[in-house]
Scaffold this motif. Structure first.
Motif, mmCIF file in Angstrom:
data_model
loop_
_atom_site.group_PDB
_atom_site.id
_atom_site.type_symbol
_atom_site.label_atom_id
_atom_site.label_comp_id
_atom_site.label_asym_id
_atom_site.label_seq_id
_atom_site.Cartn_x
_atom_site.Cartn_y
_atom_site.Cartn_z
ATOM 1 N N LEU A 3 0.859 -1.163 -0.040
ATOM 2 C CA LEU A 3 -0.010 -0.008 0.016
ATOM 3 C C LEU A 3 0.823 1.468 0.072
ATOM 4 O O LEU A 3 1.826 1.408 0.911
ATOM 5 C CB LEU A 3 -0.790 -0.104 1.296
ATOM 6 N N HIS A 4 0.647 2.202 -0.809
ATOM 7 C CA HIS A 4 1.738 3.332 -1.078
ATOM 8 C C HIS A 4 1.163 4.594 -0.339
ATOM 9 O O HIS A 4 1.730 5.330 0.231
ATOM 10 C CB HIS A 4 1.898 3.541 -2.356
ATOM 11 N N ALA A 5 -0.168 4.703 -0.404
ATOM 12 C CA ALA A 5 -0.810 6.010 0.248
ATOM 13 C C ALA A 5 -1.994 5.757 0.817
ATOM 14 O O ALA A 5 -2.848 4.866 0.300
ATOM 15 C CB ALA A 5 -0.608 7.122 -0.625
ATOM 16 N N VAL A 6 -2.563 6.610 1.537
ATOM 17 C CA VAL A 6 -4.140 6.650 2.134
ATOM 18 C C VAL A 6 -4.529 8.021 2.316
ATOM 19 O O VAL A 6 -3.672 8.990 2.495
ATOM 20 C CB VAL A 6 -4.110 5.731 3.497
ATOM 21 N N THR A 7 -5.816 8.022 2.146
ATOM 22 C CA THR A 7 -6.355 9.493 2.257
ATOM 23 C C THR A 7 -7.942 9.033 2.899
ATOM 24 O O THR A 7 -8.470 8.018 2.627
ATOM 25 C CB THR A 7 -6.579 10.127 0.987
ATOM 26 N N PHE A 8 -8.431 10.109 3.789
ATOM 27 C CA PHE A 8 -9.754 9.995 4.143
ATOM 28 C C PHE A 8 -10.784 10.290 2.948
ATOM 29 O O PHE A 8 -10.404 11.557 2.216
ATOM 30 C CB PHE A 8 -10.155 10.656 5.150
ATOM 31 N N LEU A 9 -11.687 9.521 2.783
ATOM 32 C CA LEU A 9 -12.935 9.972 1.828
ATOM 33 C C LEU A 9 -14.034 10.718 2.279
ATOM 34 O O LEU A 9 -13.928 11.880 2.308
ATOM 35 C CB LEU A 9 -13.142 8.510 0.994
ATOM 36 N N VAL A 21 -11.203 12.325 -7.117
ATOM 37 C CA VAL A 21 -10.020 11.842 -6.452
ATOM 38 C C VAL A 21 -8.774 12.028 -7.548
ATOM 39 O O VAL A 21 -8.973 11.655 -8.750
ATOM 40 C CB VAL A 21 -9.996 10.258 -5.946
ATOM 41 N N ALA A 22 -7.811 12.342 -7.188
ATOM 42 C CA ALA A 22 -6.325 12.475 -8.174
ATOM 43 C C ALA A 22 -5.300 11.303 -7.644
ATOM 44 O O ALA A 22 -5.075 11.336 -6.133
ATOM 45 C CB ALA A 22 -5.805 13.787 -8.129
ATOM 46 N N GLN A 30 -4.240 -0.127 -8.033
ATOM 47 C CA GLN A 30 -5.789 -0.245 -7.545
ATOM 48 C C GLN A 30 -6.052 0.786 -6.593
ATOM 49 O O GLN A 30 -5.417 1.087 -5.600
ATOM 50 C CB GLN A 30 -6.114 -1.518 -7.069
ATOM 51 N N LEU A 31 -7.100 1.364 -6.510
ATOM 52 C CA LEU A 31 -7.863 2.180 -5.566
ATOM 53 C C LEU A 31 -8.749 1.099 -5.009
ATOM 54 O O LEU A 31 -9.659 0.750 -5.434
ATOM 55 C CB LEU A 31 -8.347 3.234 -6.016
ATOM 56 N N LYS A 32 -8.736 1.361 -3.352
ATOM 57 C CA LYS A 32 -9.599 0.609 -2.611
ATOM 58 C C LYS A 32 -10.274 1.383 -1.589
ATOM 59 O O LYS A 32 -9.536 2.237 -1.067
ATOM 60 C CB LYS A 32 -8.946 -0.610 -2.046
ATOM 61 N N ILE A 33 -11.504 1.120 -1.744
ATOM 62 C CA ILE A 33 -12.275 2.107 -0.631
ATOM 63 C C ILE A 33 -12.637 1.088 0.448
ATOM 64 O O ILE A 33 -13.154 -0.071 0.353
ATOM 65 C CB ILE A 33 -13.415 2.506 -1.338
ATOM 66 N N TRP A 34 -12.336 1.499 1.813
ATOM 67 C CA TRP A 34 -12.487 0.946 3.092
ATOM 68 C C TRP A 34 -13.527 1.509 3.822
ATOM 69 O O TRP A 34 -13.395 2.865 4.017
ATOM 70 C CB TRP A 34 -11.403 0.387 3.748
ATOM 71 N N ASP A 35 -14.417 0.751 4.214
ATOM 72 C CA ASP A 35 -15.386 1.394 5.188
ATOM 73 C C ASP A 35 -15.145 0.864 6.550
ATOM 74 O O ASP A 35 -15.255 -0.437 6.927
ATOM 75 C CB ASP A 35 -16.902 1.365 4.688
ATOM 76 N N PHE A 36 -14.741 1.536 7.683
ATOM 77 C CA PHE A 36 -14.463 1.053 8.853
ATOM 78 C C PHE A 36 -15.742 0.691 9.468
ATOM 79 O O PHE A 36 -15.657 -0.138 10.679
ATOM 80 C CB PHE A 36 -13.712 1.987 9.690
ATOM 81 N N ARG A 37 -16.897 0.734 9.099
ATOM 82 C CA ARG A 37 -18.152 0.306 9.798
ATOM 83 C C ARG A 37 -18.144 -0.989 9.363
ATOM 84 O O ARG A 37 -18.985 -1.762 10.184
ATOM 85 C CB ARG A 37 -19.381 1.124 9.027
ATOM 86 N N GLN A 38 -17.713 -1.435 8.241
ATOM 87 C CA GLN A 38 -18.147 -2.883 7.908
ATOM 88 C C GLN A 38 -17.019 -3.849 8.624
ATOM 89 O O GLN A 38 -15.615 -3.280 8.708
ATOM 90 C CB GLN A 38 -18.002 -3.095 6.512
ATOM 91 N N GLN A 39 -17.246 -4.947 8.939
ATOM 92 C CA GLN A 39 -16.069 -5.738 9.623
ATOM 93 C C GLN A 39 -15.591 -6.668 8.404
ATOM 94 O O GLN A 39 -16.197 -6.452 7.141
ATOM 95 C CB GLN A 39 -16.928 -6.862 10.565
ATOM 96 N N GLY A 40 -14.541 -7.422 8.815
ATOM 97 C CA GLY A 40 -13.887 -8.124 7.769
ATOM 98 C C GLY A 40 -12.890 -7.486 7.102
ATOM 99 O O GLY A 40 -12.767 -6.152 7.441
ATOM 100 N N ASN A 41 -12.161 -7.937 6.218
ATOM 101 C CA ASN A 41 -11.140 -7.534 5.612
ATOM 102 C C ASN A 41 -11.294 -7.319 4.341
ATOM 103 O O ASN A 41 -10.203 -7.418 3.415
ATOM 104 C CB ASN A 41 -9.607 -7.762 5.952
ATOM 105 N N GLU A 42 -12.404 -7.002 3.699
ATOM 106 C CA GLU A 42 -12.597 -6.890 2.277
ATOM 107 C C GLU A 42 -12.825 -5.394 2.038
ATOM 108 O O GLU A 42 -13.627 -4.680 2.540
ATOM 109 C CB GLU A 42 -13.911 -7.903 1.928
ATOM 110 N N PRO A 43 -12.346 -4.550 1.065
ATOM 111 C CA PRO A 43 -12.696 -3.539 0.776
ATOM 112 C C PRO A 43 -13.976 -3.316 0.117
ATOM 113 O O PRO A 43 -14.656 -4.366 -0.345
ATOM 114 C CB PRO A 43 -11.671 -2.987 -0.559
ATOM 115 N N SER A 44 -14.927 -1.999 0.352
ATOM 116 C CA SER A 44 -16.109 -1.792 -0.104
ATOM 117 C C SER A 44 -16.127 -1.728 -1.440
ATOM 118 O O SER A 44 -17.157 -1.774 -2.158
ATOM 119 C CB SER A 44 -16.667 -0.800 0.579
ATOM 120 N N GLN A 45 -14.934 -1.391 -1.984
ATOM 121 C CA GLN A 45 -14.905 -1.213 -3.603
ATOM 122 C C GLN A 45 -13.629 -1.056 -4.246
ATOM 123 O O GLN A 45 -12.501 -0.505 -3.416
ATOM 124 C CB GLN A 45 -15.626 0.249 -3.722
ATOM 125 N N ILE A 46 -13.353 -1.590 -5.246
ATOM 126 C CA ILE A 46 -12.044 -1.760 -5.831
ATOM 127 C C ILE A 46 -12.130 -0.887 -7.389
ATOM 128 O O ILE A 46 -12.916 -1.235 -8.219
ATOM 129 C CB ILE A 46 -11.348 -2.962 -6.281
#
Lengths: 885, 380
Positions: B175-181, B233-234, B194-210
């Motif tokens: 993972l090279h960088a992170v930002t709050f969406l 997003v840039a 790849q860009l991955k969107i993670w939602d901390f409300r969701q359990q598990g370790n799958e991104p909510s969107q790729i």
């Protein structure tokens, strides 16, 4: 060895008395490895080394100064700009550009000097204060020499302007006059100040006649009797003809007018105009260029080149460049007066006045403590096309040689390596080879740094190095269980063998855990999938799973079959694939067509008939039975076909196996019609197939899988238990089998130590982890048959940390015949001792210098280093020791 | 850029960040932090560009930036973020995440909190524990999110000793960088494009969107979110390409802009003037992208080092097009109306420009040539 250009410098190693003890050493790219040895002292086993440490000795100390780093960085920009000048400018504008560049260099030196000076003042401990002030004086000497070279070689000033430039040069470097001037003029009564006449004299000596006149007017005001004399002298000062830049008068005109003025001065002196005032008379004599009068002010002139310029100003202002060296030599002789002998700086300046560039550079190399100066000056002079004739006889010209030396020094530094790259780029002969050698040895502690190194390599099409770096990173990733990363690195390096290995790891993990990891990567392989057969299989096999998951059974089935029929799948995996076919066969609807079922059976047949000789585990037979039964069952249900081969097979499998239990009836009679969709997932047959694979080293290295010649030398994949040492020692590292290795607490020298040697494989092949550099100690026991190798790693902090790498090839092989430094034509002989030695107490002993200066040795040195390169290259491709399992 | 101050600092700069100005204050930026990398001893330093009246005793000129204080940092500084006015979060190549506290009274920095093993590898080659570089950090008081080469995402809170949430194996690559969406969603970029969107409300370790660039898997090195339009997003990639994404729709970037010749290390929207974007790269260049111009006849000429006339009329343009910029100039996909003007801000190219930050009219960048450049008249 031919004659030396200078006496070798002596470096002291604490704790070692070289009169009593012997030392052994090895050259490194920028450093020297030294330790005590008792090589020839046979039988004196009671001798214990008094210095139990290995030392790293560095030259080019200057590289490590914080302030000089600014010099290196800033001048790097100028250097890179200078290299572009070639194509951009021609003719007159080119010369102007070169002068501008030279001035830029000098201003950087000056800025550094200023800062160093501030630090000296601020330094509160006298030792570091001394160190800084010595650096200041070195910088100031550099600037002095550079400035003179700029006037003589770059500007190539003709007679007339030449002297003006020389005057500026002297004024710039003899700057006490300004403080004196402020002191005197600031006082209440300047003419009574004790430094008054000194100030006037200095101003006259420096040719600052306008200022001298103004100061003199103070005397005239304060002392009316002498006012007349002061006015006369002031008039002489004012009327002295000088060449002004905008003036169009010719040199001859100037000479005539000057001659006239000179005679007038002489007349005043003869007439005794100033007889009543000795200071004024002395000034008049100075302005007549009287040598004795000038030498009377020796203390104010402070050095012979000031004397030279003043003498020329008042005796021959239109001196021709060609005559300069006569005056210089006689000035030097007159000034020293046989009392002292010329110092290195005097020799350098004299060589410059003689227009002997080669000699200037040589003397500077010997006298100055770093390569920065000579490398940059030589490069600049080379751009002035002054060095064409100076081709050295060992391969490269002098410019290249010095640049290489400087760049190597930068690479030896922990963080200046990026600068070194551009310098190597400017060396057409040996630059690339040197860069290749150095770039692989940069410790890569983060991927970001690795990317920067990779970018350097890729920009220069250094494919070998790119591969090597990617491989290192891939290997690291495998070691850290980061298979996804490992795969992306091997894809980037287009390293098919390693991609195969990583794919095998993925497949094995799949077999163990029943699910794929790193799907984000495997699902997005794209064309990179074609890199290796195994990778293709991995990608396609995963695709099968996805199709199955999406319930696209028909497509899944044909993909599965094609994996086997196209021979992409490794044989060892076929059974897993066949088991994966089971749930498809068990579906209610027909998924495999008749044609495909035949194919499936053929595969099964191939698999079972292909290896009758092997004693297979019973689990496999069992599995075969299950498959066959299912197949048969399906046929009987849906297509009443009875096939002889299947019947035969059934017969065969039903026969009790001599060495195993009978197939479990429960498995055999699994109802084929149950038809519940089974994901080829976590449990069930997939697990079984794992056991099945275990007997034959899952995904073994089929000869066909690996392209000839690029056999995967790495064994990064921890394989299953190896059977009785079947793996041959295929790499130099495998010397492990023949040597005893000991995990060391700390690298230490024992009385058996015979030799030290650098061992510099590319970074990270060591278990010491990121950012370490290996070094290496060889100890020989009295019995020749046994040899002990000790290896230590050198961390980024220059601490020796123990590492338990098994011994490599005997370091005696790595050792060049006798340590000739790879580049030792002219070496400023200063070393920096390894930082770890600071812990050492003990008396200071002496080690005679090991750097033989003189161009004579350089030729040998280059040859040796070339031979060395080859050998190292051989080692590098070797099996990294840390990856063993 | 008329006023561009350079200072050589004897260490390679990996990160620079402006200290945020207190909300509502009219102050301009005057303090920034830097982190160094690849030195035997690395530092986190604070610098001031405030006016000090006359030239200092140490000879630095007016307008030059001055070192306020520094502190040793173990390992390379991989990322740096201001947590609030006083605290700075630093990510280290040793896998450690540290909060430094600045004491303005005596101008010192101290360690206020540290998570030493935030990122680590577990593998056959590493017996029990082997640190992995932490590559990115992002703060939203009181939360801190870090990502690393180990593919792990950590969520810390400044007042908690342990990580609040850890997603192991969040990514198979680095993972090279992170930002709050949008809180509590974060966005990461990785080394396979790849860009991955993670939602901390969701359990598990799958991104909510790729989201990804299909095919070539070019690594992405940096990401920034539009300050006003959270879906824009840039990102900057290894090939120097600038990609603009609309995370609401599609999995492909809205536009791909050919930019630098080598890795793009950082991309930043101007925080208060988001029609302006800044990028820097391994090839030694620092670019200012201006999408606010909408004079149609203006072609997208590349003005090397020069000031373009658009800057002069900038204020007026901006007023006039306030409604237009709401629809975001960055999402316009009409190639014929190529309205982006690019200006190169650095005079000559040498070594990599690793980092930049903008705040108000001020810009700071740090290079591998061990220089820090500051300008205070970005839109002069």
């Amino acid at each position: 060895m031919e004659e030396l250009d200078g006496e070798p410098t002596v470096t002291f190693v604490p704790g070692v008395n070289s009169k009593k003890k012997q030392m052994c050493f090895d050259w490194g790219p920028g450093e020297l490895l030294v330790c005590e040895t008792s090589f020839n002292n046979k039988g004196k086993s009671e001798m214990v080394p008094c210095c139990p440490f290995i030392y790293i000795i560095r030259k080019d100390v200057g590289v490590y100064s914080q302030i000089l780093r600014k010099l290196f960085n800033e001048s790097h920009g100028i250097f890179v700009g200078l290299q572009r000048i070639e194509e951009e400018f021609t003719g007159k504008s080119r010369k102007a550009q070169l002068v501008r560049v030279s001035k830029n260099y000098r201003s950087v030196i000056r800025a550094c000097m200023e800062e160093m000076h501030q630090t000296t003042i601020a330094a509160n401990d006298p030792a570091s204060g001394r160190q800084f002030s010595s650096q200041v004086s070195i910088l100031s000497v550099m600037e002095l020499i550079w400035n003179l070279c700029e006037i003589l070689f770059i500007e190539v000033a003709p007679a007339g302007p030449l002297l003006l430039l020389l005057l500026d040069w002297v004024r710039l470097h003899v700057c006490e006059v300004d403080t004196l001037s402020a002191d005197v003029l600031g006082s209440e009564n300047p003419s009574k100040h004790e430094g008054f006449w000194k100030l006037v004299t200095v101003l006259v000596l420096q040719g600052r006649l306008d200022e001298a006149r103004q100061v003199l007017s103070k005397e005239a005001d304060a002392n009316p009797p002498s006012a007349g004399m002061c006015r006369v002298l002031g008039d002489l000062m004012r009327t002295m003809p000088i060449l002004s830049p905008g003036n169009t008068q010719t040199l001859t005109e100037l000479e005539l007018r000057w001659q006239h003025w000179h005679e007038e001065c002489g007349r005043h002196l003869q007439d005794g105009t100033f007889a009543s005032s000795p200071p004024l008379e002395s000034l008049c004599k100075v302005m007549l260029g009287d040598e004795a009068a000038l030498l009377a002010h020796k203390d104010l002139l402070s050095n012979w080149y000031h004397f030279l310029v003043t003498r020329l100003l008042y005796s021959n202002p239109t001196v021709k460049p060609i005559d300069l060296h006569f005056y210089a030599q006689s000035s030097l002789d007159l000034f020293l007066g046989g009392e002292s002998s010329p110092e290195p700086l005097d020799n350098i300046l004299m060589a410059a006045f003689e227009f002997d560039i080669h000699q200037v550079i040589k003397e500077c190399s010997i006298a100055l403590s770093n390569w920065w100066f000579v490398a940059h000056l030589t490069d600049l002079l080379d751009h002035c096309r002054l060095l064409q004739s100076h081709n050295l006889y060992f391969g490269s010209n002098m410019r290249e040689f010095l640049l290489l030396e400087y760049a190597s020094g930068l690479f030896a530094h922990h963080s200046l390596w990026q600068l070194g790259v551009d310098y190597f780029d400017c060396c057409p002969e040996l630059g690339r080879a040197s860069l290749e050698l150095h770039i692989e040895r940069i410790p890569l502690n983060t991927e970001q740094k690795a990317l920067k190194v990779l970018r350097v390599c890729e920009q220069r099409q250094m494919t070998e190095q790119v591969r090597s770096i990617c491989k290192i990173l891939a290997m690291k990733a495998v070691r850290n269980n980061r298979l996804g990363s490992a795969l992306s690195w091997s894809i980037r390096a287009r390293d098919a063998a390693f991609a195969t290995l990583v794919s095998d790891r993925f497949l094995r993990d799949y077999c163990e855990r029943g699910c794929f990891s790193d799907l984000d990567l495997i699902d997005n392989l794209g064309p990179a999938m074609m890199l290796s057969d195994r990778l293709t299989f991995l990608g396609k096999y995963r695709e099968f799973h996805r199709l199955y998951g999406e319930k696209r059974f028909v497509e899944a089935a044909s993909l599965l079959l094609s994996l086997m029929t196209s021979q992409i799948a490794p044989r060892s995996f076929w059974m897993t694939l066949l088991t994966d076919a089971l749930p498809l066969l068990e579906q209610k609807q027909v998924i495999f067509s008749a044609e495909q079922t035949y194919e499936l059976m053929r595969c099964l047949e191939d698999l079972t008939s292909g290896r009758p000789a092997r004693a297979e585990p019973d689990a496999q037979r069992l599995e075969a039975v299950v498959v066959v039964l299912c197949l048969a069952g399906q046929f009987k249900q849906r297509a009443p076909l009875v096939l002889t081969p299947i019947e035969q097979l059934l017969e065969e499998t039903r026969r009790p196996h001599p060495r195993g239990p009978r197939p479990s009836p429960g498995r055999c009679s699994r109802p084929a019609s149950e038809g519940r969709p089974q994901v080829p997932g976590p449990e069930g047959h997939v697990r079984d197939s794992l056991q099945l694979g275990a007997g034959e080293e899952l995904a073994a290295h089929h000869p066909a899988d690996v392209p000839a010649g690029s056999a995967p030398r790495t064994n990064a994949v921890p394989c299953r238990k190896r059977k009785g040492g079947t793996r041959g020692p295929s790499t130099p590292w495998a010397a492990e089998a023949r040597t005893r290795t000991l995990p060391l607490q700390h690298l230490q020298v024992s009385r058996h130590t015979r030799q030290v040697a650098w061992l510099q494989p590319p970074d990270s092949l060591l278990p010491g982890g990121a950012g370490t550099r290996p070094l290496f100690l060889c100890t020989a026991w009295p019995k020749r048959s046994e040899r002990l190798l000790q290896v230590g790693a050198l961390s980024a902090q220059q601490e020796v940390v123990p590492a338990t790498v098994p011994g490599a090839r005997g370091p005696s092989l790595c050792q060049p015949p006798l340590g000739l430094h790879p580049a030792s034509a002219v070496s400023p002989l200063t070393f920096r001792l390894g930082a770890h030695q600071r812990r050492l107490p003990g008396p200071v002993a002496c080690l005679v210098s090991l750097f033989p200066p003189g161009p004579s040795s350089a030729r040998t040195g280059h040859r040796v280093s070339a031979a060395w390169t080859g050998e190292r290259a051989g080692q590098e491709t070797g099996d990294p020791p840390g990856s063993r399992c | 850029m008329e006023e561009l101050y350079a200072k050589f600092v004897s260490e390679k700069i990996s990160k620079t960040r402006w200290r945020p100005v207190p909300p509502g204050s009219l102050q301009t930026a005057e303090t920034f932090a830097t982190g160094s990398w690849d030195n035997e001893e690395n530092h986190v330093s604070l610098w001031s560009i405030g006016d000090f009246g006359n030239p200092d005793s140490d000879g630095s000129l007016e307008g030059d930036h001055r070192l306020l204080c520094d502190i040793k940092h173990h390992g390379d500084v991989m990322d740096l973020q201001f947590f609030d006015q006083e605290r700075i979060v630093a990510a280290s190549s040793t896998g450690c995440v540290t909060i430094f506290l600045h004491h303005p009274n005596n101008q010192t920095l101290s360690v206020s909190q540290q998570w030493t093993t935030a990122h680590y590898h577990t593998g056959p080659g590493s017996p029990s524990y082997c640190s992995a570089p932490c590559t990115g950090v992002v703060c939203d008081n009181p939360e801190i999110v870090t990502v690393g080469e180990d593919g792990r995402i950590n969520l810390f809170r400044a007042d908690h000793k342990e990580a609040v949430r850890t997603i192991d194996n969040a990514d198979s690559s680095t993972l090279h960088a992170v930002t709050f969406l949008r809180t509590p969603e974060i966005l990461t970029v990785n080394s396979i494009g790849q860009l991955k969107i993670w939602d901390f409300r969701q359990q598990g370790n799958e991104p909510s969107q790729i989201l990804s660039l299909t095919g070539d898997r070019v690594p992405l090195h940096c990401v920034d979110r539009h300050p006003n339009q959270q879906h824009v997003v840039a990102t900057g990639g290894q090939d120097g390409m600038l990609s603009i994404w609309d995370v609401r729709q599609g999995t492909m970037p809205v536009s791909l802009l050919k930019a630098h010749e080598a890795e793009m290390w950082e991309v930043h929207f101007h925080p208060s003037n988001p029609d302006h974007l800044f990028t820097c790269s391994e090839d030694g260049s620092l670019w200012h992208w201006d999408a606010s111009t909408d004079v149609p006849e203006k072609s997208s000429l590349f003005h090397q080092g020069g000031r373009t006339s658009t800057f002069l009329s900038h204020g007026i343009n901006h007023q006039a097009n306030a409604h237009q910029s709401l629809t975001s100039s960055w999402l316009s996909t009409d190639p014929a109306k190529d309205r982006i003007e690019i200006t190169s801000l650095l005079p000559s190219r040498t070594l990599s420009v690793n980092t930049l930050d903008v705040l108000g009219p001020c810009l700071v960048c740090g290079t591998d040539a061990e220089a820090i450049y500051v300008t205070r008249q970005l839109f002069s």
